[in-house]
Enzyme design. Structure first.
Site, mmCIF file in Angstrom:
data_model
loop_
_atom_site.group_PDB
_atom_site.id
_atom_site.type_symbol
_atom_site.label_atom_id
_atom_site.label_comp_id
_atom_site.label_asym_id
_atom_site.label_seq_id
_atom_site.Cartn_x
_atom_site.Cartn_y
_atom_site.Cartn_z
ATOM 1 N N ASP A 110 0.819 -1.213 0.000
ATOM 2 C CA ASP A 110 0.000 0.000 0.000
ATOM 3 C C ASP A 110 0.849 1.258 0.000
ATOM 4 O O ASP A 110 0.590 2.192 -0.745
ATOM 5 C CB ASP A 110 -0.995 -0.009 1.182
ATOM 6 C CG ASP A 110 -0.328 -0.258 2.544
ATOM 7 O OD1 ASP A 110 0.907 -0.475 2.593
ATOM 8 O OD2 ASP A 110 -1.047 -0.245 3.563
ATOM 9 N N ASP A 113 6.910 3.896 3.246
ATOM 10 C CA ASP A 113 7.104 4.946 4.254
ATOM 11 C C ASP A 113 8.572 4.913 4.679
ATOM 12 O O ASP A 113 9.423 5.491 4.018
ATOM 13 C CB ASP A 113 6.118 4.693 5.398
ATOM 14 C CG ASP A 113 6.169 5.759 6.479
ATOM 15 O OD1 ASP A 113 6.627 6.873 6.206
ATOM 16 O OD2 ASP A 113 5.732 5.483 7.611
ATOM 17 N N LYS A 141 5.825 8.167 0.630
ATOM 18 C CA LYS A 141 6.086 9.431 1.345
ATOM 19 C C LYS A 141 7.544 9.787 1.112
ATOM 20 O O LYS A 141 8.432 9.215 1.755
ATOM 21 C CB LYS A 141 5.809 9.267 2.840
ATOM 22 C CG LYS A 141 4.345 9.072 3.195
ATOM 23 C CD LYS A 141 4.149 8.937 4.698
ATOM 24 C CE LYS A 141 2.695 8.697 5.048
ATOM 25 N NZ LYS A 141 2.506 8.316 6.476
ATOM 26 N N PHE A 162 -0.474 10.993 8.053
ATOM 27 C CA PHE A 162 -0.996 9.643 8.228
ATOM 28 C C PHE A 162 -2.310 9.528 7.471
ATOM 29 O O PHE A 162 -3.225 10.314 7.676
ATOM 30 C CB PHE A 162 -1.194 9.313 9.702
ATOM 31 C CG PHE A 162 -1.410 7.855 9.933
ATOM 32 C CD1 PHE A 162 -0.335 6.982 9.991
ATOM 33 C CD2 PHE A 162 -2.700 7.342 10.041
ATOM 34 C CE1 PHE A 162 -0.532 5.618 10.153
ATOM 35 C CE2 PHE A 162 -2.904 5.972 10.212
ATOM 36 C CZ PHE A 162 -1.817 5.119 10.270
ATOM 37 N N ASP A 169 -4.993 1.352 6.981
ATOM 38 C CA ASP A 169 -5.762 1.336 8.218
ATOM 39 C C ASP A 169 -5.180 2.248 9.288
ATOM 40 O O ASP A 169 -4.015 2.619 9.256
ATOM 41 C CB ASP A 169 -5.780 -0.078 8.794
ATOM 42 C CG ASP A 169 -4.423 -0.460 9.394
ATOM 43 O OD1 ASP A 169 -3.409 -0.408 8.656
ATOM 44 O OD2 ASP A 169 -4.360 -0.769 10.595
ATOM 45 N N ARG A 175 -10.021 0.507 6.354
ATOM 46 C CA ARG A 175 -9.476 -0.058 5.111
ATOM 47 C C ARG A 175 -10.510 -0.025 4.002
ATOM 48 O O ARG A 175 -10.178 0.026 2.828
ATOM 49 C CB ARG A 175 -9.032 -1.515 5.314
ATOM 50 C CG ARG A 175 -7.873 -1.691 6.282
ATOM 51 C CD ARG A 175 -7.295 -3.100 6.151
ATOM 52 N NE ARG A 175 -6.456 -3.472 7.291
ATOM 53 C CZ ARG A 175 -5.170 -3.177 7.407
ATOM 54 N NH1 ARG A 175 -4.560 -2.468 6.482
ATOM 55 N NH2 ARG A 175 -4.482 -3.563 8.453
HETATM 56 P P1 IMP Z 1 7.400 1.098 6.145
HETATM 57 O O1 IMP Z 1 7.913 -0.248 6.538
HETATM 58 O O2 IMP Z 1 7.709 2.164 7.179
HETATM 59 O O3 IMP Z 1 7.742 1.534 4.740
HETATM 60 O O4 IMP Z 1 5.853 1.056 6.279
HETATM 61 C C1 IMP Z 1 5.074 0.332 5.492
HETATM 62 C C2 IMP Z 1 3.810 -0.029 6.216
HETATM 63 O O5 IMP Z 1 3.454 0.906 7.231
HETATM 64 C C3 IMP Z 1 2.732 0.036 5.192
HETATM 65 O O6 IMP Z 1 2.563 -1.222 4.568
HETATM 66 C C4 IMP Z 1 1.551 0.450 5.990
HETATM 67 O O7 IMP Z 1 0.901 -0.698 6.460
HETATM 68 C C5 IMP Z 1 2.078 1.225 7.153
HETATM 69 N N1 IMP Z 1 1.932 2.696 6.950
HETATM 70 C C6 IMP Z 1 2.890 3.602 6.667
HETATM 71 N N2 IMP Z 1 2.388 4.846 6.559
HETATM 72 C C7 IMP Z 1 1.050 4.721 6.770
HETATM 73 C C8 IMP Z 1 -0.053 5.660 6.760
HETATM 74 O O8 IMP Z 1 0.067 6.884 6.538
HETATM 75 N N3 IMP Z 1 -1.281 5.129 7.008
HETATM 76 C C9 IMP Z 1 -1.499 3.801 7.236
HETATM 77 N N4 IMP Z 1 -0.498 2.895 7.244
HETATM 78 C C10 IMP Z 1 0.764 3.354 7.008
HETATM 79 MG MG MG Z 2 -0.352 -1.807 7.200
#
Ligand code: IMP
Ligand code: MG
Length: 188
Positions: A110, A113, A141, A162, A169, A175
């Site tokens: 999705d 981040d 992001k 966020f 979610d 979702r």
């Molecule tokens: P990362 O490992 O930090 O890149 O994060 C990835 C996971 O964090 C994604 O698959 C999302 O499930 C969750 N995530 C990151 N940012 C958001 C947000 O703004 N809203 C909801 N879920 C997020």
């Molecule tokens: Mg997630």
């Protein structure tokens, strides 16, 4: 649910248009990779790996726009246990699909981040020696990545806010909200 939504960042129409474009780009890339192979040889070569749970809505829309034979290999991770909005590191909740050797793999999530999730899954997929690995995310992001991860297909770059909806979610909810939106502070 609706009253918890603050503002819609990306409407369902814009999402649908962009998913069309991503599917078209992905189809072209697969066609290039498969060039010269017979139908028979192409069989079973393409595996999409949706990262659960956040990618379910995106991947459901995406695969219905891919007019090619492919299979799905789900992987479950959690990175935001409960009400946290910061990545607390990634925990694998399932095993990776096996037999990815020689396959063309696309990992679908999705949002990109911190990059921790996709970095880990990509590394684990690489160990199986696929023919290719690409990453596809609906949202990114920019500037947030703590590890270097390059996505091959990106739906939208969004500000560091966020967001929920279209699979994303907060504490397991929202979702099913059909657009990408921010939440009112009272809802968090
Ligand atoms: P990362 O490992 O930090 O890149 O994060 C990835 C996971 O964090 C994604 O698959 C999302 O499930 C969750 N995530 C990151 N940012 C958001 C947000 O703004 N809203 C909801 N879920 C997020
Ligand atoms: Mg997630």
């Amino acid at each position: 649910m609706i009253r918890d939504i603050e503002k819609i960042l990306i409407s369902r129409e814009r999402i649908a248009e962009r998913v069309d474009e991503i599917a078209a780009a992905m189809s072209r890339d697969f066609a290039r990779e498969m060039a010269g192979l017979s139908e028979r040889e192409q069989e079973g070569q393409i595996v999409l790996i949706p990262v659960l749970t956040g990618s379910i809505v995106f991947v459901a829309d995406l695969i219905r726009r891919l007019p090619i034979k492919l299979s799905l290999g789900l992987v479950a991770v959690s990175s935001y246990p409960g009400k946290s909005m910061e990545s607390k590191g990634v925990i694998m909740r399932s095993e990776l699909p096996k037999n990815l050797a020689g396959k063309h793999v696309v990992i679908v999530d999705d949002i990109l981040d911190s990059g921790q999730t996709l970095h880990l899954i990509k590394r684990l997929v690489e160990e199986q020696r696929p023919a290719s690995i690409r990453l596809c995310v609906l949202l990114r992001k920019p500037g947030k990545a703590t590890v270097k991860v390059d996505a091959d297909y990106v739906g939208f770059d969004i500000p560091d806010e966020f967001v929920v909806g279209y699979g994303l979610d907060y504490d397991g909810f929202y979702r099913n909200y059909p657009e990408v939106a921010t939440l009112r502070s009272e809802a968090r």
